[in-house]
Design an enzyme around this catalytic site. Structure first.
Site, short mmCIF file in Angstrom:
data_model
loop_
_atom_site.label_atom_id
_atom_site.label_comp_id
_atom_site.label_asym_id
_atom_site.label_seq_id
_atom_site.Cartn_x
_atom_site.Cartn_y
_atom_site.Cartn_z
N ARG A 43 1.30 6.89 -4.51
CA ARG A 43 0.55 5.73 -4.04
C ARG A 43 -0.97 5.90 -4.14
O ARG A 43 -1.65 5.01 -4.64
CB ARG A 43 0.92 5.41 -2.58
CG ARG A 43 2.39 5.09 -2.39
CD ARG A 43 2.74 4.76 -0.96
NE ARG A 43 2.22 3.47 -0.55
CZ ARG A 43 2.49 2.90 0.62
NH1 ARG A 43 3.26 3.51 1.49
NH2 ARG A 43 1.98 1.73 0.92
N HIS A 89 8.10 -1.22 -8.01
CA HIS A 89 7.26 -0.76 -6.90
C HIS A 89 7.74 -1.36 -5.58
O HIS A 89 7.26 -2.42 -5.15
CB HIS A 89 5.80 -1.17 -7.17
CG HIS A 89 4.81 -0.44 -6.30
ND1 HIS A 89 4.46 0.88 -6.50
CD2 HIS A 89 4.10 -0.85 -5.22
CE1 HIS A 89 3.57 1.24 -5.60
NE2 HIS A 89 3.33 0.21 -4.81
N TYR A 132 -1.59 -19.20 -5.37
CA TYR A 132 -2.65 -20.09 -5.84
C TYR A 132 -3.40 -19.54 -7.05
O TYR A 132 -4.16 -20.27 -7.68
CB TYR A 132 -3.65 -20.37 -4.72
CG TYR A 132 -3.05 -21.02 -3.50
CD1 TYR A 132 -2.40 -22.24 -3.60
CD2 TYR A 132 -3.13 -20.42 -2.26
CE1 TYR A 132 -1.84 -22.84 -2.49
CE2 TYR A 132 -2.58 -21.01 -1.13
CZ TYR A 132 -1.93 -22.22 -1.25
OH TYR A 132 -1.38 -22.82 -0.16
#
Length: 823
Positions: A43, A89, A132
């Site tokens: 990570r 992931h 969006y």
């Protein structure tokens, strides 16, 4: 009465073998180590090879698999996030989207990898939700995933072992150094600054050519970080320490200048802020300090930032306060000056290591060499497989009738395959390929076409085999590919590097000293200096301890096109193509550190930081404002020459120095040193004329000049220079196709001894200086000056010039790249 069934808890305690005693301390230690391992390797830390964290790598791979190339439309970010989370992931959509947003922000990444469409946030505000916004791969992301399907990297199973994903991306450029990285793991963290792509690739290529290169040699290519939004870095000692040990720090400072915001009030105009510092943060801190009486002298702060001008903060200063002292207080008390701690921690062979500049470059070069080797081996294997099939088809075409008869006579496919192999001595693969072909396709093959393909395959196989057998040629190919990346994607340096506070001390136009923290004024001594201008528009001043010579000098990735002598507190003029002279304060220019040999303009500042030029108006040259000197010589597009009498007004910031006719413009300007120089015109139809400057009468600023060179119909002037008649001078001419502009087409280039061209009188047509090759029609660039000449492309990448040609009217040789400037 039926017996009651025991509950689960009762059953657990009744069955003794289900109770397992464990040591709590050992269990906690084991669980913590597993968690720490997962955070470090899966990570938080980037891989030193491709410079990506796992989530970033998986995002790019998923977009690659979805076909979201730069030439295709954007798709919703939520779709990409879902693809990454579902396949590669499993850590939540928020983490994936945050990483994706960062890769699309031009103020975060020096070379963004994601092309975002919509609100991807700012330095002060977060992005819109993923539903969006839309995204696709940026052009740089294609470099990261190029040749992914050619066995260049290893693939590993995904989290549920149903799919595979690349362990690392091929990475055609050193992404870790170019874009930097930041992350917090367990017990360690990484924080790496972005750098300039051209500089990093230059250092990598130098390391390939010189495996034993030390840090000093590499830092001549990479002098320091290059932040996405520019700004200034003050103090370079911490940078060198970081490049040597992997740990260090430097201070980033906002770019600010003092102007008259109203006729009676001065203000501080901020155009760049430190890395990842937004204007809202600065405004809030300034208001807090003013309200608490810790910062005085500020009347107002106005944010005029927009998409056209970019960052533009105006801090108005109260009457009676020293704006220089207020600026120093702003640097001291607000985020206008921040410290950046470098901690180059990355994964190398699966282990976290702290790396210096040389180690980072070496890891990348070794990795990229392995990628190119594996790609070459893969292509070699495919070429050999194809050659094997083509050789089989050639055998079949030669005896097509017998092949058809043999297949028709066979009882089944296996029999036909066996008989083909026995009769024509084919392999099983060749026989299967012939059987799989439709009869109508088999008849289309001609012997000549197959033989031509066979010969091409053999040549390509030989070339690929040589690459695999010769490590030096393989390294040369890696270096060439890196040079191509720098040429296509490189941009000029944005961040100014300053040795110390003294080099960046701000003063007003009148030279008033700045005060830091109430201490003694920071005086800038009025010492002699050079003022330098590069081909990419970088300005700087350098100490006049040594001579720069009469010709241009190469910067890290640029050439110097103009330089004049001045003093640190004086002023110089900047002449533009509109015939306008703009006054520049020398003390405001960044001071270059002393170096052995020619100075480097990597620490220079862009011209836009000091003067705003209208669209279409270009900066041409620097000149002195000495009223006693021989003045300035100008040459225009329509062949006019003018010597400007240096009666420059002392109360104007800009003024015209020539009255231009409609459609005309200045193409060259030179500060004369003696008045006895030789003036040189080069025209688009390959004519060169030179004559003494003494035959041109000096005129005032309102004069329109006089005829300099006689032009044929349709021709224009493409170069105007002045040379020392006693020096060794050369002429550089660059030709191109009809309508070509400088720096857009490689064309042909020629270097000729200046004195091979006979002198002719002013207002004559000159002599031929360049013979056009097929497809060429015009000269795009003409330059005369002291040898040796140096050339650069439009983005400052050096372009090598050929040896001097003895034929004054000979043709040029193909240029190694588009040439936009010569110095």
């Amino acid at each position: 009465m039926p017996r009651r069934k025991p509950t689960q808890s009762e059953d657990l305690f009744d069955v003794e073998e289900k109770i397992v005693e464990i040591d709590v301390q050992e269990e906690m230690e084991g669980a913590f180590l597993e968690y720490a391992y997962s955070v470090i390797y899966s990570r938080a830390l980037p891989d030193a090879r491709d410079g990506l964290k796992p989530v970033q790598r998986r995002i790019l791979y998923a977009m690659h698999e979805l076909g979201l190339r730069p030439d295709r439309g954007h798709v919703k970010c939520s779709r990409v996030v879902g693809e990454v989370m579902g396949k590669y992931h499993p850590h939540g959509d928020t983490a994936i989207y945050d990483a994706m947003v960062r890769m699309a922000q031009p103020f975060t990444m020096r070379l963004p990898l994601v092309d975002g469409h919509g609100n991807f946030g700012s330095l002060d505000d977060g992005p819109a939700a993923s539903r969006y916004t839309e995204a696709r791969m940026a052009s740089a992301a294609l470099l990261m995933t190029a040749s992914l399907d050619e066995d260049t990297v290893d693939f590993v199973p995904n989290y549920d072992e149903q799919l595979t994903q690349p362990e690392v991306l091929p990475a055609a450029f050193p992404n870790l150094l170019v874009n930097g990285a930041s992350g917090i793991a367990v017990g360690m963290a990484t924080n790496m600054a972005p750098h300039n792509l051209v500089e990093v690739i230059g250092a990598a290529r130098h390391l390939i050519a010189n495996p034993g290169a030390d840090l000093e040699a590499l830092m001549r290519f990479v002098p320091g970080p290059d932040l996405p939004l520019g700004g200034r870095i003050v103090g370079l000692d911490g940078i060198r320490e970081a490049y040597e040990t992997g740990r260090g720090s430097f201070r980033t400072r906002a770019t600010a200048r003092i102007e008259n915001v109203t006729p009676r009030r001065k203000g501080i105009v901020v155009t760049d802020l430190p890395y990842l510092v937004g204007p809202e943060k600065v405004i809030e801190k300034v208001k807090q300090l003013v309200q608490s009486k810790k910062l005085q002298g500020i009347a107002d702060i106005i944010d005029l930032t927009d998409r056209t001008k970019g960052l533009h903060l105006v801090i108005e200063i109260k009457t009676g306060f020293n704006p220089e002292a207020v600026l120093e207080q702003l640097y001291k008390l607000t985020p206008m000056e921040e410290s950046f701690g470098i901690n180059n921690v990355a994964l190398v062979d699966g282990q976290p290591r702290t790396l210096g500049l040389r180690q980072l470059l070496q890891v990348y070069v070794d990795f990229r060499t392995d990628v190119v080797r594996r790609r070459t081996a893969h292509r070699l294997g495919r070429k050999k497989d194809r050659l094997h099939l083509v050789e089989g088809l050639l055998i079949a075409v030669l005896d097509i009738d017998e092949v058809i008869q043999l297949i028709r006579a066979a009882d089944d496919v296996a029999t036909a395959r066996t008989r083909l192999m026995q009769v024509f001595d084919l392999s099983e693969i060749q026989a299967n390929h012939i059987l799989d072909l439709q009869l109508r396709r088999l008849t289309k093959f001609s012997r000549l076409e197959l033989e031509a393909e066979r010969d091409d395959l053999r040549r390509e196989i030989e070339r690929l085999q040589i690459l695999l057998d010769d490590p030096q040629q393989l390294l040369a190919l890696v270096s060439e590919e890196l040079a191509e990346v720098a040429l296509r994607h490189g941009t000029p340096r944005r961040t100014v590097l300053l040795e110390s506070d003294g080099a960046s001390g701000m003063t007003s136009a009148a030279g008033a000293p700045a005060v830091r923290g109430g201490a003694a004024p920071l005086e800038v001594a009025d010492d002699p200096c050079w003022v330098l201008l590069s081909s990419t528009g970088l300005l700087a001043r350098a100490a006049a301890d040594g001579e720069l010579g009469t010709g241009g000098r190469r910067s890290k990735h640029d050439v110097l096109t103009s330089r004049v002598r001045a003093t640190a507190r004086g002023h110089v003029g900047l002449l533009t193509s509109a015939g306008r002279l703009v006054r520049l304060s020398v003390v405001e220019l960044p001071s270059l550190p002393p170096t052995a040999g020619a100075p480097s303009l990597s620490g220079g500042a862009p011209l836009s930081a000091f003067v705003d030029l209208p669209p279409g108006e270009q900066a041409l040259a620097l000149c002195t404002l000495d009223p006693e000197g021989p003045g300035l010589a100008l040459g225009t597009r329509q062949g006019v020459v003018k010597r400007v009498h240096p009666d420059y007004p002392g109360n104007k910031e800009s003024f015209e120095v020539i009255a231009l006719k409609e459609g005309d413009g200045v193409v060259g300007a030179v500060q004369l040193s003696t008045g006895e120089e030789t003036l040189v015109f080069v025209t688009s139809d390959a004519q060169l004329l030179h004559f003494p400057a003494s035959v041109v009468r000096a005129q005032g600023r309102a004069g329109g000049g006089m005829a300099g060179v006689k032009l044929s119909t349709g021709a224009t002037v493409v170069g105007f220079s002045a040379v020392d008649p006693s020096a060794e001078n050369v002429v550089v001419t660059v030709s191109g196709p009809p309508g070509a502009a400088p720096g857009t087409d490689a064309g042909s280039v020629k270097v000729t001894d200046m004195w091979a061209y006979p002198a002719k009188g002013r207002a004559t047509g000159g002599v031929r200086c360049h013979r056009f090759l097929r497809g060429e029609a015009v000269l795009t660039l003409g330059w005369a000056g002291a040898a040796p000449p140096l050339a650069a492309s439009a983005n400052g990448v050096p372009v090598d010039l050929p040896e001097t040609n003895d034929k004054r009217d000979g043709s040029g040789v193909p240029a190694q790249g588009p040439i936009a400037a010569v110095g």
